[in-house]
Write a protein that holds these residues in place. Structure first.
Motif, PDB file in Angstrom:
ATOM      1  N   ARG A  33      46.058  43.204  36.984  1.00  0.00           N
ATOM      2  CA  ARG A  33      46.055  41.841  37.504  1.00  0.00           C
ATOM      3  C   ARG A  33      45.275  40.867  36.614  1.00  0.00           C
ATOM      4  O   ARG A  33      45.145  39.699  36.985  1.00  0.00           O
ATOM      5  N   LYS A  39      44.590  34.443  41.868  1.00  0.00           N
ATOM      6  CA  LYS A  39      45.766  35.278  41.630  1.00  0.00           C
ATOM      7  C   LYS A  39      45.418  36.742  41.423  1.00  0.00           C
ATOM      8  O   LYS A  39      46.299  37.591  41.415  1.00  0.00           O
ATOM      9  N   ALA A  40      44.151  37.047  41.240  1.00  0.00           N
ATOM     10  CA  ALA A  40      43.742  38.447  41.149  1.00  0.00           C
ATOM     11  C   ALA A  40      43.622  39.072  42.539  1.00  0.00           C
ATOM     12  O   ALA A  40      43.608  40.282  42.677  1.00  0.00           O
ATOM     13  N   THR A  42      44.771  39.842  46.579  1.00  0.00           N
ATOM     14  CA  THR A  42      46.033  40.225  47.188  1.00  0.00           C
ATOM     15  C   THR A  42      46.490  39.165  48.181  1.00  0.00           C
ATOM     16  O   THR A  42      45.673  38.524  48.833  1.00  0.00           O
TER      17      THR A  42
END
Length: 159
Positions: A33, A39-40, A42
């Motif tokens: 990721r 955005k890393a 979930t």
């Protein structure tokens, strides 16, 4: 061969990548990721989000009007109908309707009807029962000795 000996061909299946299983796997620690940030995590990757700035799709004005009960009509040119008559797929003595055009392969599906457009030449004397026809198509059909009946309360002219 026995039932317990049945298996896929070699190379037909591939093992899934197991992420986050140690540095030696090549997909350990961050699990492919990258690092840090929204955005890393979930479950979050917001489409069209611009970091709090007003998104482009909300900055642009809305345009036009889409009528809720709009009819989806097929459009067919006279030249295409004449080709079907010449090939023997369309009977010149029977009235031309949506069903006969679908059966002849001129249209793929009936939708809400068919509108005849005036491009191409028509030499066969045909009777049309359609949802609409353009002025040039009406003139060409009358020149060939045919007639048009417009179905379903359309604003088009009848001949």
């Amino acid at each position: 061969m026995r039932l317990n000996e049945i298996r896929d061909n070699e190379g037909a299946t591939k093992n899934r990548m197991r992420v986050g299983r140690g540095i030696g796997s090549g997909k350990g620690k961050t699990g492919g990721r990258g690092v840090k940030g929204q955005k890393a995590r979930t479950g979050v990757s917001i489409k069209g989000f611009e970091g709090g700035q007003m998104p482009l799709h909300r900055r642009l004005p809305k345009r036009g009007f889409n009528p809720p009960n709009q009819r989806q009509l097929n459009e067919v040119n006279l030249g295409r109908i004449q080709t079907a008559v010449d090939a023997g797929k369309l009977d010149a003595s029977a009235p031309v309707t949506v069903e006969t055009l679908v059966a002849a392969g001129v249209l793929s599906k009936p939708r809400d009807g068919v509108k005849i457009l005036g491009s191409g030449e028509l030499s066969a004397k045909l009777t049309f029962q359609v949802a609409g026809a353009s002025k040039s198509a009406l003139e060409a059909i009358e020149r060939a000795g045919g007639s048009v009946t417009v179905l379903g309360g359309s604003d088009e002219a009848t001949a």
